[in-house]
Write a protein that holds these residues in place. Structure first.
Motif, PDB file in Angstrom:
ATOM      1  N   ARG A  65       0.837  -1.200   0.000  1.00  0.00           N
ATOM      2  CA  ARG A  65       0.000   0.000   0.000  1.00  0.00           C
ATOM      3  C   ARG A  65       0.870   1.247   0.000  1.00  0.00           C
ATOM      4  O   ARG A  65       1.920   1.292   0.650  1.00  0.00           O
ATOM      5  CB  ARG A  65      -0.915   0.025   1.229  1.00  0.00           C
ATOM      6  N   GLU A  66       0.412   2.236  -0.736  1.00  0.00           N
ATOM      7  CA  GLU A  66       1.084   3.528  -0.740  1.00  0.00           C
ATOM      8  C   GLU A  66       0.284   4.561   0.041  1.00  0.00           C
ATOM      9  O   GLU A  66       0.674   5.719   0.123  1.00  0.00           O
ATOM     10  CB  GLU A  66       1.297   4.008  -2.179  1.00  0.00           C
ATOM     11  N   THR A  67      -0.841   4.128   0.583  1.00  0.00           N
ATOM     12  CA  THR A  67      -1.680   5.001   1.396  1.00  0.00           C
ATOM     13  C   THR A  67      -1.832   4.395   2.776  1.00  0.00           C
ATOM     14  O   THR A  67      -1.453   3.243   3.016  1.00  0.00           O
ATOM     15  CB  THR A  67      -3.068   5.184   0.759  1.00  0.00           C
ATOM     16  N   ARG A  68      -2.406   5.166   3.689  1.00  0.00           N
ATOM     17  CA  ARG A  68      -2.614   4.682   5.044  1.00  0.00           C
ATOM     18  C   ARG A  68      -3.657   3.573   5.055  1.00  0.00           C
ATOM     19  O   ARG A  68      -4.534   3.509   4.213  1.00  0.00           O
ATOM     20  CB  ARG A  68      -3.072   5.821   5.954  1.00  0.00           C
ATOM     21  N   GLY A  69      -3.556   2.745   6.056  1.00  0.00           N
ATOM     22  CA  GLY A  69      -4.496   1.642   6.181  1.00  0.00           C
ATOM     23  C   GLY A  69      -3.759   0.322   6.311  1.00  0.00           C
ATOM     24  O   GLY A  69      -2.612   0.177   5.871  1.00  0.00           O
ATOM     25  N   ARG A  70      -4.427  -0.623   6.920  1.00  0.00           N
ATOM     26  CA  ARG A  70      -3.818  -1.936   7.132  1.00  0.00           C
ATOM     27  C   ARG A  70      -3.744  -2.696   5.812  1.00  0.00           C
ATOM     28  O   ARG A  70      -4.750  -2.842   5.114  1.00  0.00           O
ATOM     29  CB  ARG A  70      -4.656  -2.729   8.137  1.00  0.00           C
TER      30      ARG A  70
END
Length: 208
Positions: A65-70
């Motif tokens: 992932r390149e964004t926040r989040g699990r």
């Protein structure tokens, strides 16, 4: 003699066959996607995925992932290729080859046609998988066929071929790819009787 309990096979469950079909059709699926496609409860999907993973039929990886989040876990069918190789399947292939070599030393007069060592090991892996799946395979090393008749997973004599057949052929191709060698699964021979099931192998590129 093959197992008389095909119900213990990973491909005996229609739900697992459905999940495998989805993963063979498009890899890198999430549990949420599989839940939506199958209509099964998330816990049920997780149980099926665990069984398929334990048997070496699927692999998983963590999403980048390149964004926040699990990061999510992504599931794919094991193809035997480097990018989708199952350690469980690799171990099974190696163990099948070792048992096959031992059997051939004990029974040196067994007719193996003109198959070389790599081809024999590919067939060793196929035969062990088929026995574990409830079949009683008969190998013809000259015609490069494996006869599974009568099909252990066909409930009625008038049943038409189902998705299970296509899924199983794809699984068997993954096994010969994992084992390495010139043999590929060409498909099933046409048959008038739905209970007749003969796998055709061939030397060369896999059928598309």
């Amino acid at each position: 003699m093959a197992s008389s309990h095909p119900g213990y096979s990973a491909i005996s469950s229609e739900s697992r066959v459905q999940i495998l079909h989805l993963l063979q059709t498009r890899p890198l699926r999430t549990i949420d996607e599989l839940v939506e496609s199958t209509g099964l409860h998330p816990n049920t999907v997780r149980e099926h995925l665990q069984r398929l993973s334990d048997d070496g039929y699927i692999v998983s990886q963590t999403e980048r992932r390149e964004t926040r989040g699990r990061p999510r876990t992504l599931y794919s069918a094991a193809t035997g290729d480097e990018e989708a190789m199952s350690p469980v399947a690799q171990r099974k292939v190696q163990e099948a080859a070792e048992r096959g070599d031992l059997m051939r030393r004990v029974l040196p007069d067994t007719d193996n046609g003109d198959l070389n060592d790599d081809e024999l090991h590919q067939i060793d892996a196929l035969v062990e998988n088929l026995i574990d799946s409830g079949f009683d395979p008969i190998v013809d090393p000259t015609d490069l066929t494996i006869d599974l008749s009568p099909c252990a997973h066909l409930g009625q004599a008038d049943d038409a071929p189902t998705t299970r057949c296509a899924v199983h052929v794809t699984l068997l191709q993954a096994i010969v790819t994992q084992a390495g060698g010139p043999l590929n699964v060409d498909g099933l021979r046409p048959a008038c009787n739905p209970q007749d099931c003969v796998i055709q192998l061939r030397r060369g590129s896999a059928a598309t």
